[in-house]
Enzyme design. Structure first.
Site, PDB file in Angstrom:
ATOM      1  N   HIS A   1       0.674  -1.221   0.036  1.00 13.47           N
ATOM      2  CA  HIS A   1      -0.401  -0.071  -0.294  1.00 13.47           C
ATOM      3  C   HIS A   1       1.083   1.251   0.093  1.00 13.47           C
ATOM      4  CE1 HIS A   1      -4.336  -1.799   0.517  1.00 13.47           C
ATOM      5  NE2 HIS A   1      -3.047  -2.873   1.105  1.00 13.47           N
TER       6      HIS A   1
ATOM      7  N   ASP B   1       3.585   9.514  -0.769  1.00 14.04           N
ATOM      8  CA  ASP B   1       2.179   8.754   0.058  1.00 14.04           C
ATOM      9  C   ASP B   1       2.309   7.824  -1.209  1.00 14.04           C
ATOM     10  OD1 ASP B   1      -0.047   8.590   1.182  1.00 14.04           O
ATOM     11  OD2 ASP B   1      -0.900  10.819   1.250  1.00 14.04           O
TER      12      ASP B   1
HETATM   13  C1  G6P Z   1      -1.079   3.580   6.294  1.00 18.23           C
HETATM   14  C2  G6P Z   1      -0.760   1.935   5.916  1.00 18.23           C
HETATM   15  C3  G6P Z   1      -1.283   0.965   6.418  1.00 18.23           C
HETATM   16  C4  G6P Z   1      -1.881   1.109   8.158  1.00 18.23           C
HETATM   17  C5  G6P Z   1      -2.129   2.740   8.348  1.00 18.23           C
HETATM   18  C6  G6P Z   1      -2.627   3.321   9.710  1.00 18.23           C
HETATM   19  O1  G6P Z   1      -2.341   3.395   5.399  1.00 18.23           O
HETATM   20  O2  G6P Z   1      -0.314   1.786   4.575  1.00 18.23           O
HETATM   21  O3  G6P Z   1      -0.918   0.039   6.364  1.00 18.23           O
HETATM   22  O4  G6P Z   1      -2.411   0.294   8.815  1.00 18.23           O
HETATM   23  O5  G6P Z   1      -1.677   3.805   7.843  1.00 18.23           O
HETATM   24  O6  G6P Z   1      -0.894   3.104  10.579  1.00 18.23           O
HETATM   25  P1  G6P Z   1      -0.928   2.087  12.275  1.00 18.23           P
HETATM   26  O7  G6P Z   1       0.508   1.822  12.087  1.00 18.23           O
HETATM   27  O8  G6P Z   1      -2.138   2.786  12.255  1.00 18.23           O
HETATM   28  O9  G6P Z   1      -1.565   0.961  11.427  1.00 18.23           O
END
Ligand code: G6P
Length: 479
Positions: free
Chosen positions: A161, A373
């Protein structure tokens, strides 16, 4: 019971929180991955394997919102070493142009390997014979190969992602070879942009002897010869749902109420981010602050609402960012605020989708100024929420979304003068141009929605007809 489709991601789509009186409650998890995958899951007979968001033993599997959720437990030490450490203080900054310096610790790597194996084992236990497992994101890059070893019958997809770093930066990673081998356990490795897929193929060429042709790597060992394809599949949102939500009477009324509560400014600017150093929040606030200093924006005529949802609060770089942002906001508000009105409304909270839709509808100009991003789904949500075509999107060139969202005002957030000029242009743009740009953006976002994305990925994985019932199809572009 096993499932024909298993999704594996670091987090479950809901986080477990324990109230002060000891009662457990579940809340939606932050971030773009969950935003994208939730609607996919509701349409399939699938299980979601992931962490419930706080340290401790894993709760029993349970069903929520039409999804079967299988928690994976992480100890407090593993949260520190695997999640905050290797995932978010090594891989995250390395993948985002080293905006913050990546930290390399061998004990973090050990935890990363150990925890990846746990996810692989959990997924192996949930998947039906010859089923499909879809692994997500940088926290789990070793899972594809570990899973293949446990269950060679499975079809394995992996989607990244976030950006995949250029070779020159990826080279820093002491475990670069192991990460490549982990990913090559998949049949299909998907990325947001074709540039990310090209970066991946370059590192495969550089650090393995495997033949790479037309976006396909031929892997000979272990087991029979296999093809691993890499390609771009730009992610999206459930645009139709967001459009409908934004048209609801509640959202419309709430949007009007928000503007009134802000003192009915003529121009409302909006920023919505996780409080992350990749999002360019400091740059945005600097630019907006200077516009107020120079009288190019004025109180009470203009205001910025900055939603900065709490994120990774134990990681030092995030603590530093919070201090910097709050200092800058305080300074600007102290300088330009008056009793009852201020230029920047800073909100360190997360909000449910209805409230977000109302904020998007209330705003005139959306500022997405990321320094790097993978995609940025906030930009797409804003577009889907602009149901009356009245809204301008200022969008950083360094987002995956910039490749697709023709109609946005593109900016280089490092160029503060350029950013200020773009904000001014957005604020003063004539309504005909605003509408024509937004119509273009809406056509794109409403067509390329998340079901098209998931279908194109699963179709390329050779799987879609078996498990997922989603309309219309496109195939991802191979890099
Ligand atoms: C981004 C990443 C995700 C992640 C999210 C939130 O979107 O691609 O993999 O889950 O951020 O971050 P966190 O560390 O809270 O899961």
């Amino acid at each position: 019971m096993t499932h024909p489709l298993v999704v594996v991601a670091n987090r479950l789509p809901v986080d477990l929180t324990v109230e002060p009186d000891g009662t457990p409650s579940w809340q939606r998890s932050p971030g773009g991955l969950v935003t994208a995958m939730e609607p996919v899951m509701r349409q399939a007979d699938a299980a979601w394997v992931g962490w419930p968001g706080s340290p401790g033993e894993a709760p029993e599997p349970f069903d929520a919102d039409g999804m079967h959720l299988v928690p994976v437990g992480l100890s407090a030490q593993e949260v520190a070493d695997f999640y905050e450490g290797f995932s978010n203080d090594t891989l995250w900054p390395l993948s985002h142009d080293v905006i913050s310096p990546p930290v390399y610790h061998r004990h973090w790597w050990d935890a990363y390997r150990r925890v990846n194996r746990r996810y692989a084992e959990a997924a192996a236990a949930e998947a039906s014979e010859a089923g499909t497992v879809w692994v997500h994101d940088y926290q789990l890059q070793l899972v594809p190969a570990m899973l293949r070893e446990l269950r060679p019958d499975l079809r394995i997809g992996y989607f990244h992602h976030i950006p995949f770093p250029p070779l020159e930066l990826f080279a820093q990673l002491p475990w670069r070879r192991q990460v490549i081998e982990g990913l090559l356990g998949a049949d299909l490795v998907g990325f947001q942009r074709s540039g990310d897929a090209a970066n991946f193929l370059r590192v495969v060429r550089r650090w393995t002897d495997l033949p790479v042709r037309a976006g396909t790597v031929t892997v000979a060992e272990p087991g029979p010869e296999r093809k691993v394809r890499a390609g771009s599949f730009p992610i999206s949102i459930d645009s139709q749902h967001f459009d409908e939500l934004s048209r609801s009477p509640w959202v419309r009324a709430r949007a009007a109420e928000i503007r009134a509560d802000l003192g009915s400014p003529e121009v409302l600017l909006l920023g919505v981010d996780r409080l992350d150093y990749t999002k360019g929040i400091r740059h945005r606030i600097k630019a907006v602050g200077e516009l107020f200093d120079e009288g190019r924006l004025e109180v009470p005529g203009a205001a910025l609402v900055q939603v900065a949802s709490p994120s990774r609060e134990n990681v030092e770089a995030y603590q530093q960012l919070r201090e910097d942002v709050e200092l800058a906001v305080g300074r600007i508000n102290g300088e330009h605020g008056r009793i009852g009105t201020q230029p920047i409304h800073y909100l360190h909270h997360s909000y449910p989708p209805e409230e977000m839709a109302a904020l998007y509808r209330a705003a005139d100009v959306m500022l997405v100024t990321s320094l790097r991003d993978g995609m940025n789904l906030v930009a797409k949500e804003f577009v889907a929420a602009c149901v009356d075509d009245a809204g301008v999107l200022v969008l950083s060139e360094f987002t995956g979304a910039a490749d697709e969202l023709n109609g946005a005002l593109l900016v280089n957030p490092h160029d503060i003068d350029g950013l200020k000029a773009a904000v001014e242009r957005a604020v003063t743009m004539d309504q005909r141009e605003v509408r024509s740009r937004m119509r273009r953006l809406r056509r794109r976002v409403l067509t390329d929605d998340v079901s098209r994305w998931s279908r194109s990925f699963l179709e390329a994985l050779g799987d879609v007809d078996r498990h997922v019932d989603v309309p219309s199809s496109t195939t991802g572009n191979s890099a």
